[in-house]
Design an enzyme around this catalytic site. Sequence first.
Site, PDB file in Angstrom:
ATOM      1  N   ARG A 113     120.229  88.818   8.472  1.00 56.77           N
ATOM      2  CA  ARG A 113     121.483  88.141   8.123  1.00 56.77           C
ATOM      3  C   ARG A 113     122.599  88.656   9.024  1.00 56.77           C
ATOM      4  NH1 ARG A 113     122.332  89.079   2.257  1.00 56.77           N
ATOM      5  NH2 ARG A 113     120.685  87.512   2.070  1.00 56.77           N
ATOM      6  N   ARG A 182     130.117  93.513   2.131  1.00 51.59           N
ATOM      7  CA  ARG A 182     129.311  92.569   2.913  1.00 51.59           C
ATOM      8  C   ARG A 182     130.183  91.523   3.592  1.00 51.59           C
ATOM      9  NH1 ARG A 182     123.703  91.544  -0.490  1.00 51.59           N
ATOM     10  NH2 ARG A 182     123.153  93.733  -0.816  1.00 51.59           N
ATOM     11  N   LYS A 246     126.203  96.449  -3.894  1.00 58.70           N
ATOM     12  CA  LYS A 246     126.857  95.543  -2.944  1.00 58.70           C
ATOM     13  C   LYS A 246     128.267  95.196  -3.413  1.00 58.70           C
ATOM     14  CE  LYS A 246     124.324  91.770  -5.172  1.00 58.70           C
ATOM     15  NZ  LYS A 246     123.258  90.775  -4.969  1.00 58.70           N
ATOM     16  N   LYS A 248     131.494  92.294  -2.543  1.00 59.27           N
ATOM     17  CA  LYS A 248     131.762  91.029  -1.863  1.00 59.27           C
ATOM     18  C   LYS A 248     133.230  90.632  -2.010  1.00 59.27           C
ATOM     19  CE  LYS A 248     127.015  89.451  -2.698  1.00 59.27           C
ATOM     20  NZ  LYS A 248     126.152  88.429  -3.335  1.00 59.27           N
ATOM     21  N   CYS A 467     119.184  78.454  -3.372  1.00 63.49           N
ATOM     22  CA  CYS A 467     118.806  79.638  -2.600  1.00 63.49           C
ATOM     23  C   CYS A 467     117.480  79.353  -1.892  1.00 63.49           C
ATOM     24  CB  CYS A 467     118.679  80.853  -3.515  1.00 63.49           C
ATOM     25  SG  CYS A 467     117.254  80.779  -4.624  1.00 63.49           S
ATOM     26  N   CYS A 473     111.289  84.784  -0.217  1.00 57.36           N
ATOM     27  CA  CYS A 473     111.993  85.760  -1.035  1.00 57.36           C
ATOM     28  C   CYS A 473     111.034  86.452  -1.993  1.00 57.36           C
ATOM     29  CB  CYS A 473     113.125  85.106  -1.815  1.00 57.36           C
ATOM     30  SG  CYS A 473     114.025  86.291  -2.851  1.00 57.36           S
ATOM     31  N   CYS A 512     115.509  82.924  -9.016  1.00 57.16           N
ATOM     32  CA  CYS A 512     115.496  84.113  -9.866  1.00 57.16           C
ATOM     33  C   CYS A 512     116.895  84.314 -10.430  1.00 57.16           C
ATOM     34  CB  CYS A 512     115.016  85.335  -9.072  1.00 57.16           C
ATOM     35  SG  CYS A 512     116.313  86.155  -8.114  1.00 57.16           S
ATOM     36  N   CYS A 516     121.903  83.892  -6.228  1.00 53.15           N
ATOM     37  CA  CYS A 516     122.488  83.815  -4.886  1.00 53.15           C
ATOM     38  C   CYS A 516     123.200  82.489  -4.620  1.00 53.15           C
ATOM     39  CB  CYS A 516     121.407  84.062  -3.839  1.00 53.15           C
ATOM     40  SG  CYS A 516     120.784  85.759  -3.827  1.00 53.15           S
TER      41      CYS A 516
END
Length: 611
Positions: A113, A182, A246, A248, A467, A473, A512, A516
């Site tokens: 990414r 991120r 993480k 954001k 996603c 994934c 899941c 995302c």
Amino acid sequence: MDDHTPIDTADGPAVETPGVGARRYETPPTGRPIDDPEAAREAGLAHNEHLKIGSRFLRGGLAEGLLKHATGAISDDDGQLVKFHGMYMQDDRDLRPERTKKKLDKAYSFMIRLRIAGGVVTPKQWLILDDIATTYANGTLRATTRQTFQYHGVIKSNLKRTMAAIDSCLLDTIAACGDVNRNVMAATNPAQVGAHKAAYDLGKEISDSLLPKTNAWREIWLDGEKVVGGEEEFEPVYGKTYLPRKFKIIIAVPPSNEVDVFAHDLGFIAILDKKNKVTGWNVTVGGGMGMTHGETDTFPRTADVMSFCKPEDALKVAEAVMTVQRDWGNRKSRKNARLKYTIERYGLDAFRAEVEKRIGKTLEAPKPYKFDGNGDRYGWTEGDDGRHHLTLYVPSGRIKDVEGGPHFLAGLRRIAQVHEGDFRLTGNQNVIIANVSSEKRQEIEALVDEYGLTKGAGALRRNSMACVALPTCGLALAESERYLPDLIDELEESLERNGLRDDEITIRMTGCPNGCARPYIAEIGLVGRGPERYHLYLGAAFDGSRLGKLYAEDVDASAIKTTLDPLFADYAKGRNTGERFGDFLIRAGHVAKTTNGPDFHERTGALTPAA
């Protein structure tokens, strides 16, 4: 949307949450996070904390692991560290059964990414990124829900070549994943040129300022100069332990919320004067989408609007918010380590007070603002500077050549060869051909038509996101990107039958519960539970400011349409003028309203059956 204002009670500050009741906030910790190995063991910190402490600022065993050619994988510990470098190790799950039967290793590869603040790239950069996709990856560019690109299918032996190619166009992947700040997203609305520039400039400034300082990325992937002579590196903001999870950051410009500011840890909402000039920023904190099935102490949450800051204070506020989370975040349980749980644990008032202490001034109360949706504006738009911008609909952000359909990869490559402006990725996985001069517009339009690129789609489809999920994934429980187009085909039949073909309704799907594609703030949210099984969430706000509620559990893929059919019919018959689908479902009593994260798991299920 709740602001989670604390309520004073006899036993201290507390909050009244539907289905939860009043509860006391905890006392925040003091000092920096533990970075001594022995102290970390005694404190019972999570395994990833030990990895970071001992990683030598994100080096670990990555350099040595790349030299092990007997396998396409790297060690589990290095698999955690490599995320900080912008990568996830994956394997092709479609191939697992056959390879297992033949006693072969999994078909390992890496997802890479990029870090592209604000999602803006030049035509020259686009051409290099396109070449990387066809040379080292699986032949596609994937525009993500976080306004950047990712590659799939890069094998270990090609990692360094791929990184060198990315570096050649002055981009990188460091901090695109991992327990750090991120990729910073910024509003892409091309019509408000001045406001968009202010949003982009702030996003770029924050991204550069909060970037890890370690030389590990260049040292490992580009054979950069190593730190020698016993001189230890220093991370002035992150320290040895970086962040608990993480982080954001989002910059939004009303009236469009296409970056989903309420779904992220930290956000800045532009406050504009009558001339669309930014006078300051409302600051939002504590949003986040991820949760774990069956564990009610995990939940998605929409951000609180904490305060207002002047433009000259925005960068200081960003660093202060992140460093409070660095120091206050849960380092024992990763599932409760995001900022949203920190806000829930210590309270918004205490959090704001600590931010103000760190920036050395009191923040103002939030200013009024209004969002009208969180989708993109498709087709051509002229900015207030006379430049032209074309937003293309790219299904699930997958830039590839479709047999018998749009040739996105070839078409955008050809456009990049003649385009004199730039490209912008949106938070909805679409692409804007931006800053086209009046003289160039006709040429760009001709290429768009020649390659069959889509300047829009049906109302439901253009408000959809998915996603990647299967086959790459490792967390996916069900299909998403590969299945959503077929589901929309089915749902469009129902919408057409009920006279709703042109009604804007957001629908998002993930494989899941990590969320995302931000399904919990879609009016129709589908979250994978197992093969061809999904939880169905309904009742979110069209502008992304309110979470949905679990309406039906473990819905078989074949039953999604029949579950939604009567709700579409009821909406068509009973809605008020201008009333959105999510709002109607709550008013009509079909599903309970979620005030915010703590009551996300309360009052679930269908309340009133559709007629």
